[in-house]
Motif scaffolding. Structure first.
Motif, PDB file in Angstrom:
ATOM      1  N   ARG A   1      21.320  23.997 -66.463  1.00 40.42           N
ATOM      2  CA  ARG A   1      19.955  23.446 -66.446  1.00 40.42           C
ATOM      3  C   ARG A   1      19.977  21.946 -66.755  1.00 40.42           C
ATOM      4  O   ARG A   1      19.189  21.183 -66.197  1.00 40.42           O
ATOM      5  CB  ARG A   1      19.057  24.178 -67.457  1.00 40.42           C
ATOM      6  CG  ARG A   1      18.628  25.557 -66.999  1.00 40.42           C
ATOM      7  CD  ARG A   1      17.400  26.078 -67.759  1.00 40.42           C
ATOM      8  NE  ARG A   1      16.960  27.334 -67.178  1.00 40.42           N
ATOM      9  CZ  ARG A   1      17.256  28.543 -67.691  1.00 40.42           C
ATOM     10  NH1 ARG A   1      17.970  28.652 -68.802  1.00 40.42           N
ATOM     11  NH2 ARG A   1      16.843  29.638 -67.091  1.00 40.42           N
TER      12      ARG A   1
ATOM     13  N   PRO B   1      15.820  25.133 -62.584  1.00 37.32           N
ATOM     14  CA  PRO B   1      16.837  26.003 -61.972  1.00 37.32           C
ATOM     15  C   PRO B   1      18.230  25.718 -62.537  1.00 37.32           C
ATOM     16  O   PRO B   1      18.470  24.673 -63.131  1.00 37.32           O
ATOM     17  CB  PRO B   1      16.772  25.627 -60.492  1.00 37.32           C
ATOM     18  CG  PRO B   1      16.250  24.224 -60.480  1.00 37.32           C
ATOM     19  CD  PRO B   1      15.327  24.088 -61.666  1.00 37.32           C
ATOM     20  N   LEU B   2      19.141  26.683 -62.327  1.00 35.20           N
ATOM     21  CA  LEU B   2      20.540  26.489 -62.723  1.00 35.20           C
ATOM     22  C   LEU B   2      21.250  25.763 -61.584  1.00 35.20           C
ATOM     23  O   LEU B   2      21.228  26.221 -60.446  1.00 35.20           O
ATOM     24  CB  LEU B   2      21.205  27.846 -62.981  1.00 35.20           C
ATOM     25  CG  LEU B   2      20.601  28.711 -64.090  1.00 35.20           C
ATOM     26  CD1 LEU B   2      21.290  30.082 -64.127  1.00 35.20           C
ATOM     27  CD2 LEU B   2      20.703  28.035 -65.452  1.00 35.20           C
ATOM     28  N   ASP B   3      21.860  24.646 -61.884  1.00 34.62           N
ATOM     29  CA  ASP B   3      22.613  23.899 -60.876  1.00 34.62           C
ATOM     30  C   ASP B   3      23.819  24.734 -60.436  1.00 34.62           C
ATOM     31  O   ASP B   3      24.637  25.148 -61.270  1.00 34.62           O
ATOM     32  CB  ASP B   3      23.065  22.562 -61.485  1.00 34.62           C
ATOM     33  CG  ASP B   3      24.047  21.851 -60.588  1.00 34.62           C
ATOM     34  OD1 ASP B   3      23.675  21.552 -59.438  1.00 34.62           O
ATOM     35  OD2 ASP B   3      25.191  21.609 -61.021  1.00 34.62           O
ATOM     36  N   SER B   4      23.928  24.987 -59.127  1.00 31.66           N
ATOM     37  CA  SER B   4      24.935  25.952 -58.661  1.00 31.66           C
ATOM     38  C   SER B   4      26.355  25.422 -58.874  1.00 31.66           C
ATOM     39  O   SER B   4      27.267  26.183 -59.207  1.00 31.66           O
ATOM     40  CB  SER B   4      24.696  26.302 -57.192  1.00 31.66           C
ATOM     41  OG  SER B   4      24.688  25.122 -56.424  1.00 31.66           O
TER      42      SER B   4
ATOM     43  N   SER C   1      20.752  20.218 -63.590  1.00 35.21           N
ATOM     44  CA  SER C   1      19.600  20.153 -62.679  1.00 35.21           C
ATOM     45  C   SER C   1      18.628  19.062 -63.088  1.00 35.21           C
ATOM     46  O   SER C   1      18.064  18.373 -62.236  1.00 35.21           O
ATOM     47  CB  SER C   1      18.854  21.498 -62.665  1.00 35.21           C
ATOM     48  OG  SER C   1      19.642  22.473 -62.037  1.00 35.21           O
TER      49      SER C   1
ATOM     50  N   GLU D   1      12.797  28.454 -67.956  1.00 37.17           N
ATOM     51  CA  GLU D   1      13.013  29.092 -66.652  1.00 37.17           C
ATOM     52  C   GLU D   1      12.485  28.275 -65.478  1.00 37.17           C
ATOM     53  O   GLU D   1      12.836  28.535 -64.336  1.00 37.17           O
ATOM     54  CB  GLU D   1      12.401  30.496 -66.658  1.00 37.17           C
ATOM     55  CG  GLU D   1      13.260  31.469 -67.449  1.00 37.17           C
ATOM     56  CD  GLU D   1      12.544  32.759 -67.791  1.00 37.17           C
ATOM     57  OE1 GLU D   1      13.142  33.833 -67.611  1.00 37.17           O
ATOM     58  OE2 GLU D   1      11.378  32.691 -68.244  1.00 37.17           O
ATOM     59  N   LYS D   2      11.642  27.277 -65.769  1.00 35.16           N
ATOM     60  CA  LYS D   2      11.147  26.428 -64.675  1.00 35.16           C
ATOM     61  C   LYS D   2      12.245  25.519 -64.115  1.00 35.16           C
ATOM     62  O   LYS D   2      12.141  25.024 -62.998  1.00 35.16           O
ATOM     63  CB  LYS D   2       9.985  25.563 -65.177  1.00 35.16           C
ATOM     64  CG  LYS D   2       8.700  26.351 -65.352  1.00 35.16           C
ATOM     65  CD  LYS D   2       7.544  25.436 -65.768  1.00 35.16           C
ATOM     66  CE  LYS D   2       6.692  26.082 -66.820  1.00 35.16           C
ATOM     67  NZ  LYS D   2       6.836  25.491 -68.153  1.00 35.16           N
TER      68      LYS D   2
ATOM     69  N   GLU E   1      17.432  15.927 -60.854  1.00 35.06           N
ATOM     70  CA  GLU E   1      16.008  15.676 -60.587  1.00 35.06           C
ATOM     71  C   GLU E   1      15.690  14.179 -60.749  1.00 35.06           C
ATOM     72  O   GLU E   1      15.034  13.580 -59.904  1.00 35.06           O
ATOM     73  CB  GLU E   1      15.159  16.515 -61.561  1.00 35.06           C
ATOM     74  CG  GLU E   1      13.663  16.337 -61.417  1.00 35.06           C
ATOM     75  CD  GLU E   1      12.897  16.937 -62.614  1.00 35.06           C
ATOM     76  OE1 GLU E   1      13.278  18.034 -63.072  1.00 35.06           O
ATOM     77  OE2 GLU E   1      11.935  16.274 -63.076  1.00 35.06           O
TER      78      GLU E   1
ATOM     79  N   ASN F   1      27.120  25.943 -62.434  1.00 34.25           N
ATOM     80  CA  ASN F   1      27.106  27.373 -62.754  1.00 34.25           C
ATOM     81  C   ASN F   1      28.411  28.082 -62.376  1.00 34.25           C
ATOM     82  O   ASN F   1      28.763  29.085 -63.001  1.00 34.25           O
ATOM     83  CB  ASN F   1      25.903  28.043 -62.081  1.00 34.25           C
ATOM     84  CG  ASN F   1      25.365  29.177 -62.927  1.00 34.25           C
ATOM     85  OD1 ASN F   1      25.421  29.109 -64.163  1.00 34.25           O
ATOM     86  ND2 ASN F   1      24.893  30.214 -62.288  1.00 34.25           N
TER      87      ASN F   1
END
Ligand SMILES: [Zn+2]
Length: 485
Positions: free
Chosen positions: A25, A269-272, A28, A266-267, A32, A275
């Motif tokens: 997170r 997202p998990l950076d893939s 992310s 939860e707003k 952003e 992750n």
């Protein structure tokens, strides 16, 4: 310029049952801001290599000791870090390995590497070349029309963790010295600190020209404004991040600072990309835990108030977390009169927000260890309880069950309101570590002591509540339907 700040991050994966935090997170959030402004940087204000459940696990024949966090920080695009007190929990060579593995920069104005006979900066090593960690770190940023601004960073660490291989200089004097060397060469000076908020306030008063103090160490969020200097600290485990924005007017020699606390819930997202690293290490840990009878993802406490495992609390008084552990030990052992628990077994140094999983329990009690029960003469019990109280502030501070009380008016110990009799025999349950005599000032607490008359024998098997205090807590919560008053 956007500076994204996290501090006191012990967990690479999200906490609070997956709802908050996690380095994916954080990544992310950086992306952003980076999409809107190329001058976006991710800063870590100390305490990230320890304590962690990973510290008791092995991978590729070596203790993991923060390697999982450095990989996660690299993936998340961390730019700059400062040492916290917990970075020096791990061994000298392990810390040097972690520094070498880091793809980010470090700044250390008052913490140095002490080796035989000399004090020098810590360094990254490339082959035979040493790249020393600077006392002042400077970087250049450029805006759309090519104007260049320089930002200088000071890195301050609380000198509380005294290790043979670390040397500290005075935090405030070092900061002033570095500030004076920087201020005429840069457009803004930022202090990244890991110290108590009161010391950050003193720092802001001593150096009113700082553009911001980006701090850590407190675990709950903090915000202070001293003169024009804003001090920010985010929640531990990246449950939030501070976004510190600087508007630098180079020709007018002016910096405007604005700050915003962002919750990483939860707003976000998990950076893939990040992750992938988190999942790799989570799988390594899960394999380790399954082999000793745990299911890390299973919810242990669905509903409860937050459980307090901070060292500033647990090493001075009982908290709801210590009471839970002591009650679970009491339920697991065969009807003890007294339960003794050494607070140093708790290594989470954090508040646990429900839902709490088995993984949270493992990170609270990373060493585990079984429960022992002995028959003990009252005089030894009194001596042990006295010493436990005198150990206030260190890991040998002892917690006990509610039937035990200290009568301050008469300076004596009571069991169910009756004074403990030096001659009577009591059934005492304790962690097996306590019975080794290795706890602080409690060397006499071991089976050979003549005031220990017998040691209760049980058949330990994996999953037995006396085989591991964490299994005792799991059984205790199962019996209560996973809810805590
Ligand atoms: Zn700290």
């Amino acid at each position: 310029v956007v500076l994204i700040q996290v501090n006191d991050v012990y967990e690479i994966a999200p906490v609070s049952g997956g709802r908050e935090g996690g380095m994916a997170r954080v990544a992310s959030l950086k992306k952003e801001f980076l999409a809107k402004n190329p001058n976006t940087f991710l800063l870590m204000a100390g305490d990230f290599l320890s304590p962690s459940v990973f510290n008791s696990l092995q991978f590729e024949g070596k203790s993991i000791r923060g390697r999982q966090m450095v990989e996660a920080m690299n993936a998340a695009g961390t730019n700059l870090a400062v040492f916290g007190n917990h970075e020096f929990d791990i061994r000298e060579q392990e810390l040097m390995d972690r520094i070498n593995e880091s793809a980010f920069e470090w700044v250390a104005s008052n913490a140095f590497h002490k080796t035989a006979g000399k004090v020098e900066p810590f360094y990254k090593k490339f082959g035979r070349k040493k790249d020393e960690i600077q006392q002042a770190f400077t970087m250049e940023v450029k805006d759309a029309d090519g104007t260049i601004a320089k930002i200088g960073f000071i890195g301050i660490t609380i000198p509380s963790n005294r290790q043979d291989y670390v040397n500290y200089t005075d935090p405030l004097r070092s900061a002033k010295h570095i500030y004076d060397s920087l201020k005429n060469n840069v457009d803004a000076v930022i202090a990244i600190t890991h110290q108590e908020i009161k010391d950050d306030i003193l720092l802001a008063k001593a150096i009113p020209g700082l553009a911001a103090i980006i701090g850590g160490h407190e675990h709950d969020m903090r915000y202070e404004k001293v003169g024009k200097v804003q001090i920010t600290k985010a929640h531990a485990n990246a449950r939030s991040a501070y976004v510190v924005k600087l508007k630098i007017k180079t020709k007018r020699d002016k910096v405007n600072t604005s700050t915003e606390l962002r919750y990483l819930d939860e707003k976000i997202p998990l950076d893939s990309h990040t992750n992938v690293v988190i999942e790799k290490w989570t799988a390594i840990a899960s394999r380790n835990f399954a082999s000793i009878g745990f299911d890390p993802s299973k919810v242990l406490i669905k509903k409860s108030v937050p459980l307090d495992g901070r060292e500033t609390e647990t090493r001075f008084r009982s908290t709801n977390l210590t009471r839970l552990i002591v009650s679970a030990m009491e339920a697991a052992a065969p009807q003890p009169d007294v339960v003794l628990f050494n607070s140093g077994s708790i290594r989470i140094d954090d508040i646990i927000h429900p839902p709490m999983t088995q993984y949270d329990l493992i990170r609270a009690l990373p060493f585990g260890g079984g429960i022992q029960q002995v028959e003990m003469r009252g005089n030894l019990l009194i001596k042990t309880l006295d010493q436990g109280m005198n150990n206030r502030g260190n890991g040998g501070f002892l917690l006990y069950n509610e039937a035990v009380k200290y009568d301050t008016s008469k300076n004596r110990w009571l069991l169910k309101e009756t004074p403990i009799d030096p001659e009577q025999i009591y059934k005492v349950a304790m962690t097996d570590y306590l019975l080794t005599g290795r706890e602080t000032n409690l060397a006499y607490l071991e089976p050979k002591n003549t005031d220990i008359l017998s040691v209760y024998r049980y058949q330990p098997h994996i999953g037995h509540p006396m085989s591991d205090i964490r299994q005792a807590v799991i059984r205790y919560m199962e019996a209560r339907g996973f809810e805590l008053e």
